[in-house]
Design a protein around this motif. Structure first.
Motif: not given
Length: 250
Positions: A62, A64-66, A68, A91
């Motif tokens: 999570n 890492r997605r934030d 990105e 997310q």
């Protein structure tokens, strides 16, 4: 009426029986089952690290997605827009749902394995109790059989002293004093155990030993008498032993 009932109230027999019960007391198994808390801690110590790693992986993904998403928004000149904030919130909520699902799964698996473990502890305890009961029953049977043999020896000792019973015909039975009862019991127990005061060798025992003890040792099938007889016979021939017996028993 059971065989044991025939001896109920017989002080002499019960005295011998109490002694043989102690002699044949079995070696019992002891087992202390683990309690629920201990089992839960042991199961949790195995399961928890697996779930903690899975939860940590969700949070790392999570984050890492934030990151990105922020990088993409900056590259597009969007900065910290409400759209980006809303996507991050969705997310985060999805990650929280995944963690709750894992925690729920952990709880169910812990409960299932704990139930099985407690069932296993109960089964082991029942097996131990069953084994101990079998050992105790077998020991009681052996003690009762031994007591019957010793009681017969006691009766023979009484008869030899002229107090009635087998071998006591022709003499008027007289009440035994407590000291006489104890003495007869002691003689019977000692004789049945093969505890003779004479030197355990054929010539001395059969020619000079106590006639009643020699007779019982010569002809009894009691295991302890058989063993004692073998020790006393030594290297004497059958004819020699016969002569020893005749000298003593005639």
């Amino acid at each position: 009426m059971s065989e044991q009932d025939k001896y109920y109230g017989n002080q002499a027999f019960e005295t011998i029986y109490e002694k043989t019960k102690r002699d044949y007391a079995p070696q019992l198994v002891t087992y202390t089952p683990l309690d629920e808390q201990t089992l839960a801690e042991r199961i949790g110590a195995v399961l928890r690290p697996l779930y903690d790693r899975a939860i940590a992986a969700i949070f790392r993904g999570n984050q890492r997605r934030d990151a990105e998403l922020d990088a993409d928004a900056i590259s597009r000149g969007m900065g910290s827009s409400t759209f980006v904030t809303d996507v991050k919130r969705r997310q985060d909520n999805a990650a929280a749902d995944d963690v709750r699902e894992l925690e729920s799964d952990y709880g169910m698996k812990l409960a299932d394995q704990l139930y099985k473990a407690m069932e296993g502890e109960r089964d082991r305890m029942l097996e131990v109790e069953k084994f101990n009961a079998q050992q105790q029953n077998a020991a009681m049977e052996q003690a009762f059989a031994a007591a019957k043999y010793l009681y017969q020896a006691y009766l023979e000792a009484r008869a030899a002293q002229g107090y009635g019973g087998s071998g006591g015909a022709g003499k008027k039975a007289e009440p035994l004093t407590e000291a006489q009862v104890k003495n007869s019991l002691a003689q019977a127990v000692a004789a049945a155990r093969g505890q003779v005061t004479t030197n355990p060798n054929g010539a001395v025992f059969y020619a000079k030993g106590d006639p009643e003890t020699a007779r019982r040792t010569s002809y009894s099938d009691l295991p302890k008498y058989v063993k004692k007889r073998a020790e006393m016979n030594g290297s004497y021939s059958a004819n020699q032993l016969k002569q020893f017996r005749l000298m003593n028993l005639k």
